[in-house]
Motif scaffolding. Structure first.
Motif, PDB file in Angstrom:
ATOM      1  N   VAL A   1       5.836   7.842   1.620  1.00 15.71           N
ATOM      2  CA  VAL A   1       6.710   8.925   1.052  1.00 15.71           C
ATOM      3  C   VAL A   1       6.415  10.284   1.026  1.00 15.71           C
ATOM      4  O   VAL A   1       5.487  10.755   0.507  1.00 15.71           O
ATOM      5  CB  VAL A   1       7.163   8.467  -0.198  1.00 15.71           C
ATOM      6  CG1 VAL A   1       8.607   9.449  -0.632  1.00 15.71           C
ATOM      7  CG2 VAL A   1       7.831   7.009   0.005  1.00 15.71           C
ATOM      8  N   GLY A   2       7.059  11.244   1.764  1.00 10.95           N
ATOM      9  CA  GLY A   2       6.784  12.588   1.751  1.00 10.95           C
ATOM     10  C   GLY A   2       7.835  13.274   0.958  1.00 10.95           C
ATOM     11  O   GLY A   2       9.277  12.778   1.217  1.00 10.95           O
TER      12      GLY A   2
ATOM     13  N   LEU B   1       0.764  -1.067   0.123  1.00 12.40           N
ATOM     14  CA  LEU B   1      -0.228   0.190   0.020  1.00 12.40           C
ATOM     15  C   LEU B   1       0.878   1.159  -0.183  1.00 12.40           C
ATOM     16  O   LEU B   1       1.480   1.393   1.035  1.00 12.40           O
ATOM     17  CB  LEU B   1      -0.977  -0.037   1.125  1.00 12.40           C
ATOM     18  CG  LEU B   1      -2.005   1.085   1.492  1.00 12.40           C
ATOM     19  CD1 LEU B   1      -2.748   0.960   0.052  1.00 12.40           C
ATOM     20  CD2 LEU B   1      -2.699   0.873   2.710  1.00 12.40           C
ATOM     21  N   ARG B   2       0.686   1.992  -0.949  1.00 17.25           N
ATOM     22  CA  ARG B   2       1.776   3.227  -1.260  1.00 17.25           C
ATOM     23  C   ARG B   2       0.942   4.606  -1.200  1.00 17.25           C
ATOM     24  O   ARG B   2      -0.241   4.777  -1.809  1.00 17.25           O
ATOM     25  CB  ARG B   2       2.447   3.185  -2.602  1.00 17.25           C
ATOM     26  CG  ARG B   2       3.049   2.015  -2.984  1.00 17.25           C
ATOM     27  CD  ARG B   2       3.897   1.930  -4.378  1.00 17.25           C
ATOM     28  NE  ARG B   2       4.812   0.836  -4.422  1.00 17.25           N
ATOM     29  CZ  ARG B   2       4.274  -0.305  -5.124  1.00 17.25           C
ATOM     30  NH1 ARG B   2       2.935  -0.469  -5.689  1.00 17.25           N
ATOM     31  NH2 ARG B   2       4.977  -1.340  -5.421  1.00 17.25           N
ATOM     32  N   VAL B   3       1.682   5.551  -0.256  1.00 16.30           N
ATOM     33  CA  VAL B   3       0.922   6.750   0.077  1.00 16.30           C
ATOM     34  C   VAL B   3       2.040   7.948  -0.344  1.00 16.30           C
ATOM     35  O   VAL B   3       3.249   7.316   0.278  1.00 16.30           O
ATOM     36  CB  VAL B   3       0.432   6.874   1.611  1.00 16.30           C
ATOM     37  CG1 VAL B   3       0.064   8.430   1.725  1.00 16.30           C
ATOM     38  CG2 VAL B   3      -0.454   5.696   1.767  1.00 16.30           C
TER      39      VAL B   3
ATOM     40  N   PHE C   1       7.403   8.132  -8.253  1.00 21.78           N
ATOM     41  CA  PHE C   1       6.699   6.854  -7.792  1.00 21.78           C
ATOM     42  C   PHE C   1       5.650   6.675  -8.821  1.00 21.78           C
ATOM     43  O   PHE C   1       5.174   7.462  -9.720  1.00 21.78           O
ATOM     44  CB  PHE C   1       6.251   7.175  -6.627  1.00 21.78           C
ATOM     45  CG  PHE C   1       7.054   7.910  -5.623  1.00 21.78           C
ATOM     46  CD1 PHE C   1       8.191   7.378  -5.201  1.00 21.78           C
ATOM     47  CD2 PHE C   1       6.785   8.877  -5.060  1.00 21.78           C
ATOM     48  CE1 PHE C   1       9.106   7.841  -4.266  1.00 21.78           C
ATOM     49  CE2 PHE C   1       7.688   9.843  -4.236  1.00 21.78           C
ATOM     50  CZ  PHE C   1       8.616   9.259  -3.848  1.00 21.78           C
ATOM     51  N   GLU C   2       5.443   5.319  -8.797  1.00 22.48           N
ATOM     52  CA  GLU C   2       4.105   4.904  -9.536  1.00 22.48           C
ATOM     53  C   GLU C   2       3.406   3.778  -8.732  1.00 22.48           C
ATOM     54  O   GLU C   2       3.679   3.568  -7.544  1.00 22.48           O
ATOM     55  CB  GLU C   2       4.286   4.166 -10.850  1.00 22.48           C
ATOM     56  CG  GLU C   2       5.566   3.113 -10.449  1.00 22.48           C
ATOM     57  CD  GLU C   2       6.056   2.306 -11.857  1.00 22.48           C
ATOM     58  OE1 GLU C   2       6.583   1.232 -11.892  1.00 22.48           O
ATOM     59  OE2 GLU C   2       5.860   3.069 -12.703  1.00 22.48           O
TER      60      GLU C   2
ATOM     61  N   GLU D   1       0.239  14.005 -14.150  1.00 25.80           N
ATOM     62  CA  GLU D   1       1.313  13.377 -13.652  1.00 25.80           C
ATOM     63  C   GLU D   1       0.622  12.590 -12.410  1.00 25.80           C
ATOM     64  O   GLU D   1       1.031  11.299 -12.320  1.00 25.80           O
ATOM     65  CB  GLU D   1       2.532  14.412 -13.315  1.00 25.80           C
ATOM     66  CG  GLU D   1       3.358  14.821 -14.434  1.00 25.80           C
ATOM     67  CD  GLU D   1       4.623  15.646 -13.865  1.00 25.80           C
ATOM     68  OE1 GLU D   1       4.498  15.989 -12.719  1.00 25.80           O
ATOM     69  OE2 GLU D   1       5.409  15.937 -14.602  1.00 25.80           O
ATOM     70  N   PHE D   2      -0.008  13.224 -11.589  1.00 27.07           N
ATOM     71  CA  PHE D   2      -0.815  12.544 -10.327  1.00 27.07           C
ATOM     72  C   PHE D   2      -1.563  11.507 -11.226  1.00 27.07           C
ATOM     73  O   PHE D   2      -1.765  10.187 -10.563  1.00 27.07           O
ATOM     74  CB  PHE D   2      -1.633  13.469  -9.665  1.00 27.07           C
ATOM     75  CG  PHE D   2      -0.755  14.286  -8.778  1.00 27.07           C
ATOM     76  CD1 PHE D   2       0.467  13.951  -8.179  1.00 27.07           C
ATOM     77  CD2 PHE D   2      -1.216  15.645  -8.233  1.00 27.07           C
ATOM     78  CE1 PHE D   2       1.081  14.942  -7.462  1.00 27.07           C
ATOM     79  CE2 PHE D   2      -0.932  16.425  -7.501  1.00 27.07           C
ATOM     80  CZ  PHE D   2       0.972  16.174  -7.269  1.00 27.07           C
ATOM     81  N   HIS D   3      -2.395  11.679 -12.033  1.00 30.86           N
ATOM     82  CA  HIS D   3      -3.152  10.428 -12.679  1.00 30.86           C
ATOM     83  C   HIS D   3      -2.344   9.410 -13.181  1.00 30.86           C
ATOM     84  O   HIS D   3      -2.650   8.237 -12.910  1.00 30.86           O
ATOM     85  CB  HIS D   3      -4.087  11.157 -13.792  1.00 30.86           C
ATOM     86  CG  HIS D   3      -4.949  10.399 -14.373  1.00 30.86           C
ATOM     87  ND1 HIS D   3      -5.044   9.409 -15.169  1.00 30.86           N
ATOM     88  CD2 HIS D   3      -6.295   9.936 -13.683  1.00 30.86           C
ATOM     89  CE1 HIS D   3      -5.917   8.730 -15.662  1.00 30.86           C
ATOM     90  NE2 HIS D   3      -7.077   9.160 -14.662  1.00 30.86           N
ATOM     91  N   ARG D   4      -1.011   9.594 -13.851  1.00 33.03           N
ATOM     92  CA  ARG D   4      -0.283   8.719 -14.199  1.00 33.03           C
ATOM     93  C   ARG D   4       0.295   7.843 -13.215  1.00 33.03           C
ATOM     94  O   ARG D   4       0.545   6.544 -12.900  1.00 33.03           O
ATOM     95  CB  ARG D   4       0.705   9.298 -15.085  1.00 33.03           C
ATOM     96  CG  ARG D   4       0.365   9.539 -16.426  1.00 33.03           C
ATOM     97  CD  ARG D   4       1.581   9.661 -17.213  1.00 33.03           C
ATOM     98  NE  ARG D   4       2.413  10.726 -17.040  1.00 33.03           N
ATOM     99  CZ  ARG D   4       2.231  12.307 -17.297  1.00 33.03           C
ATOM    100  NH1 ARG D   4       1.348  12.343 -18.028  1.00 33.03           N
ATOM    101  NH2 ARG D   4       3.269  12.850 -16.958  1.00 33.03           N
TER     102      ARG D   4
END
Length: 273
Positions: free
Chosen positions: A142-143, A103-105, A207-208, A233-236
C-alpha cells in the motif's frame, strides 16, 4: 519585492492553510515552509503574506498549487539505489523466509508511486528468481500520500524518462513497456500495489502488522515533536521484527533509538525491537 520580517503575516497564513485545507503546517519546519511559500508568492507577484492569502481566497487553483508544493513530492524509481540494494539483500529474504500468511508493505508518503512500485519490483524479482510466484498472492503493498493528484498519477503507472535516472537499465527493460512519451509499468506489477490518501500527521497508522515500512525523505521536513510521534506510530504499526527504511539524510532520535535496531545504518534500514 517580498517583504522581510513578516512573521505575524506568515503565521497567520499558516493558520489559514490549516483551517482551509487541513494541512498541518505547525508540524513542518518553518524554514522549509517559508522557502516554498516564497516561491509561490514570487510566482504571483505578491509582496506580503496577507496579500497572498487574498490571492488564495480568489484562486482555488493557486491554493492547489501551493499545497502540492508544500507536500514536497520529489521521487523517482530506485532513488538512491544502494538503499534498495540493502532492502533486496537484508530485508526481502528475511521476510520471504518468515512464511507469513500475509506479507504487508507500506510506502508512507509515496508521492506519485515510484517508491511503492520499486518495492513491488524487488518482490517480483525475488519471486521470479525462486519460481515462487504463488507467494506474491500473500503480498499486500500500500502506498499512501496526502496529495490526491499525485496518487492519481501513481494509479496511472506511466512515467517520463526523468523518473528512471537511478534505475538499472535491466529493470526498465523487464518491467516497463514504451508508450508515447512515457513508460508504462507492466500490469502484473501494477496489480501488486494499491494507493490510499492519508495524512501521516493527522491520524494513527492506517494499518497494522506491517512487515516493512518505507518512509524516505519525508520525516526530515517535520518538526522534532512530529518526528517523535511518527516514529512511535510506525513502531506500533510494525509487526514484531518488522523493518523501517528512512531516507539517507534522516535518522532516529531520542526514544526512537530504543525502538529500532540498525540493520544497515548507512542506508537507514532498521528493525523493530
Amino acid at each position: 519585492m517580498l517583504t522581510q520580517g513578516d512573521d505575524a503575516g506568515f503565521y497567520a497564513l499558516m493558520d489559514k492553510i490549516t483551517r482551509d485545507r487541513g494541512f498541518q503546517c505547525s508540524s513542518y519546519k518553518d524554514k522549509c515552509l517559508r522557502r516554498r511559500i516564497a516561491v509561490r508568492m514570487r510566482a504571483k507577484g505578491s509582496v506580503s503574506h496577507s496579500e497572498y492569502a487574498g490571492i488564495l481566497d480568489a484562486d482555488p487553483h493557486e491554493y492547489d498549487r501551493l499545497v502540492r508544493s508544500l507536500t514536497i513530492n520529489v521521487t523517482k524509481f530506485f532513488r538512491n539505489w544502494d538503499t534498495f540494494a540493502a532492502i533486496q539483500k537484508k530485508v526481502i529474504p528475511v521476510l520471504w523466509e518468515r512464511g507469513e500468511r500475509e506479507l504487508r508493505v507500506w510506502s508512507a508518503g509515496c508521492a506519485s508511486g515510484e517508491e511503492a512500485y520499486s518495492l513491488a519490483i524487488l518482490m517480483h524479482k525475488h519471486a521470479a528468481e525462486r519460481s515462487e510466484f504463488s507467494r506474491l498472492d500473500a503480498l499486500s503493498i500500500v502506498g499512501t500520500d496526502i496529495d490526491a493528484t499525485c496518487l492519481g498519477e501513481a494509479d496511472a503507472a506511466q512515467y517520463s524518462e526523468a523518473a528512471f535516472s537511478d534505475t538499472p537499465a535491466t529493470v526498465r527493460r523487464d518491467y516497463f513497456s514504451a508508450v508515447p512519451g512515457r513508460f508504462a509499468l507492466l500490469p502484473e506489477v501494477r496489480r501488486m500495489v494499491k494507493f490510499e490518501c492519508s495524512d501521516l500527521l493527522r491520524s494513527d497508522p492506517p494499518f497494522e502488522d506491517i512487515h516493512l515500512i518505507a518512509c524516505r525523505n519525508v520525516v526530515i521536513y517535520f518538526e522534532r515533536a512530529a518526528q517523535d510521534a511518527l516514529f512511535e506510530e510506525f513502531h506500533r504499526a510494525l509487526a514484531p521484527g518488522g523493518f523501517l527504511v528512512l531516507g539517507r539524510v534522516e535518522t532516529l532520535l531520542g526514544a526512537a533509538r530504543g525502538m529500532f535496531s540498525p540493520v544497515n545504518a548507512r542506508e537507514r534500514v532498521f528493525r523493530k525491537i
